[in-house]
Scaffold this motif. Sequence first.
Motif, PDB file in Angstrom:
ATOM      1  N   ARG A  48       0.832  -1.212   0.000  1.00  0.00           N
ATOM      2  CA  ARG A  48       0.000   0.000   0.000  1.00  0.00           C
ATOM      3  C   ARG A  48       0.861   1.255   0.000  1.00  0.00           C
ATOM      4  NH1 ARG A  48      -4.409  -2.228   4.458  1.00  0.00           N
ATOM      5  NH2 ARG A  48      -5.752  -3.316   2.956  1.00  0.00           N
ATOM      6  N   TRP A  49       1.942   1.235   0.752  1.00  0.00           N
ATOM      7  CA  TRP A  49       2.840   2.391   0.744  1.00  0.00           C
ATOM      8  C   TRP A  49       3.491   2.553  -0.631  1.00  0.00           C
ATOM      9  CZ3 TRP A  49       3.817   6.832   2.583  1.00  0.00           C
ATOM     10  CH2 TRP A  49       5.078   7.420   2.470  1.00  0.00           C
ATOM     11  N   GLY A  50       3.815   1.434  -1.279  1.00  0.00           N
ATOM     12  CA  GLY A  50       4.359   1.521  -2.628  1.00  0.00           C
ATOM     13  C   GLY A  50       3.358   2.098  -3.613  1.00  0.00           C
ATOM     14  N   ASN A  51       2.096   1.719  -3.473  1.00  0.00           N
ATOM     15  CA  ASN A  51       1.065   2.300  -4.336  1.00  0.00           C
ATOM     16  C   ASN A  51       0.899   3.792  -4.086  1.00  0.00           C
ATOM     17  OD1 ASN A  51       0.508  -0.176  -5.528  1.00  0.00           O
ATOM     18  ND2 ASN A  51      -1.097  -0.677  -4.066  1.00  0.00           N
ATOM     19  N   PHE A  52       1.006   4.190  -2.826  1.00  0.00           N
ATOM     20  CA  PHE A  52       0.892   5.623  -2.516  1.00  0.00           C
ATOM     21  C   PHE A  52       2.068   6.399  -3.103  1.00  0.00           C
ATOM     22  CE2 PHE A  52       1.612   9.333   0.169  1.00  0.00           C
ATOM     23  CZ  PHE A  52       0.350   9.914   0.164  1.00  0.00           C
ATOM     24  N   ARG A  53       3.276   5.853  -2.985  1.00  0.00           N
ATOM     25  CA  ARG A  53       4.446   6.536  -3.542  1.00  0.00           C
ATOM     26  C   ARG A  53       4.406   6.578  -5.060  1.00  0.00           C
ATOM     27  NH1 ARG A  53      10.096   4.874  -1.014  1.00  0.00           N
ATOM     28  NH2 ARG A  53      10.614   6.589  -2.441  1.00  0.00           N
ATOM     29  N   ALA A  54       3.741   5.584  -5.664  1.00  0.00           N
ATOM     30  CA  ALA A  54       3.627   5.596  -7.126  1.00  0.00           C
ATOM     31  C   ALA A  54       2.784   6.763  -7.618  1.00  0.00           C
ATOM     32  CB  ALA A  54       3.036   4.272  -7.611  1.00  0.00           C
ATOM     33  N   ASN A  55       1.877   7.236  -6.778  1.00  0.00           N
ATOM     34  CA  ASN A  55       1.091   8.430  -7.104  1.00  0.00           C
ATOM     35  C   ASN A  55       1.953   9.643  -6.779  1.00  0.00           C
ATOM     36  OD1 ASN A  55      -0.767  10.559  -7.280  1.00  0.00           O
ATOM     37  ND2 ASN A  55      -2.463   9.240  -6.629  1.00  0.00           N
ATOM     38  N   ARG A  56       2.649  10.133  -7.775  1.00  0.00           N
ATOM     39  CA  ARG A  56       3.645  11.185  -7.553  1.00  0.00           C
ATOM     40  C   ARG A  56       3.031  12.440  -6.964  1.00  0.00           C
ATOM     41  NH1 ARG A  56       9.018  10.892  -6.788  1.00  0.00           N
ATOM     42  NH2 ARG A  56      10.047  12.849  -7.356  1.00  0.00           N
ATOM     43  N   ARG A  57       1.874  12.805  -7.441  1.00  0.00           N
ATOM     44  CA  ARG A  57       1.244  14.032  -6.958  1.00  0.00           C
ATOM     45  C   ARG A  57       0.880  13.923  -5.489  1.00  0.00           C
ATOM     46  NH1 ARG A  57      -4.121  15.800  -9.999  1.00  0.00           N
ATOM     47  NH2 ARG A  57      -4.843  13.887  -8.994  1.00  0.00           N
ATOM     48  N   ALA A  58       0.349  12.763  -5.093  1.00  0.00           N
ATOM     49  CA  ALA A  58      -0.016  12.577  -3.683  1.00  0.00           C
ATOM     50  C   ALA A  58       1.221  12.533  -2.793  1.00  0.00           C
ATOM     51  CB  ALA A  58      -0.829  11.294  -3.524  1.00  0.00           C
TER      52      ALA A  58
END
Length: 382
Positions: A48-58
């Motif tokens: 989940r943290w990897g998915n969040f980091r993949a969202n560059r804007r977020a």
Amino acid sequence: MSPDFSEVQGSVQDAATPVIQPEGDVTSGAALGAGVPAAPRLSLAGRRWGNFRANRRAYVSLWIFMVLFALTLPAELVANDKPLLVRYNGALYFPVFKGYAETTFGGDFESEADYRDPFVQELIKEGGWLLWPPVRFSFDTVNYDLDRPSPAPPSRQNLLGTDDQARDVLARVLYGFRVSILFALILTTLSSAVGIAAGAVQGYFGGWVDLGFQRFIEIWGGIPTLYLLIILSSLVRTTFWVLLGFLLLFSWMGLVGLVRAEVLRARNFDFVRAARALGVSNTGIMLRHVLPNALVATLTFLPFTLVGAVGILASLDFLGFGFPGGAPSLGELLNQGKRNLQAPWLGLTGFFVLSVMLSLLVFIGEGVRDAFDVRKTFGGSR
């Protein structure tokens, strides 16, 4: 001409037989995997943290928001009309944390020293020095040294100008940003806790408990909140905690429906039935088995709930039903901009700060929503 059955059977057996390559063949899968350690499988939180980091804007928005909040949290050390440190006759004093009489620095009065007074500054400089914060104004400091009527435009002394009471706008923005975030965080935490508990009880027990709660929420949600707040503000002084408690009475209903639906779905799972058959208490089942599954969808709404709490506070302050007069508030700054159209820096500053704050929170909320998306958590990353 029909093919020979033995030839067809042999070809089928040859196709079904796996082809074993020699060990030295670099094209074999075994050779490619030999000596190469298997990639470590990430935990659920790691994916989940990897998915969040993949969202560059977020991810960038989260860092910007954390930096801004870290700068405004110790606002007294950034914007204050008292020095951070005073050295006088070999002794160190910390006026930000403790008040000192003017006589401490060789003055004539027993009252607390006014460090903006040139006379007090000269007394201190004769026996030491002063270390000022970056902004030499607090949120309620009146600048009596203006060369024009207030509200005064931005200058070297007041970088964002002053409001209609000659108070520094930058200092009020720093304090107002902190108050808005802290108020929204506390309100979101408390209202979410109450809403999650109410939704869990409704969904788990169902029946008359669910029906009674639903009717109560329908009645309670139909009460005109703004009119009650107007009456409350006329009776008591709407301080931070009074306003927080009043809004908490009506803001907890936002997550009840979502949690109730998730618990209604989770209570019929096999592991919940097994726990009930083993004699686990209802409280234990809800806390250990049902709520962890229901909170996944709930957590994605918390950043947007935080955005709503910031907007509610700014709206109430703009209307004059929020914090008392003089308190640092972004909504009150917008109200001053409406009353003083000849001073556009007031309205533009409040609009820009609120826009940046809410945009960052919305971007973070979108990243959290994508991070908890089951399709991306279990399908995209390993």
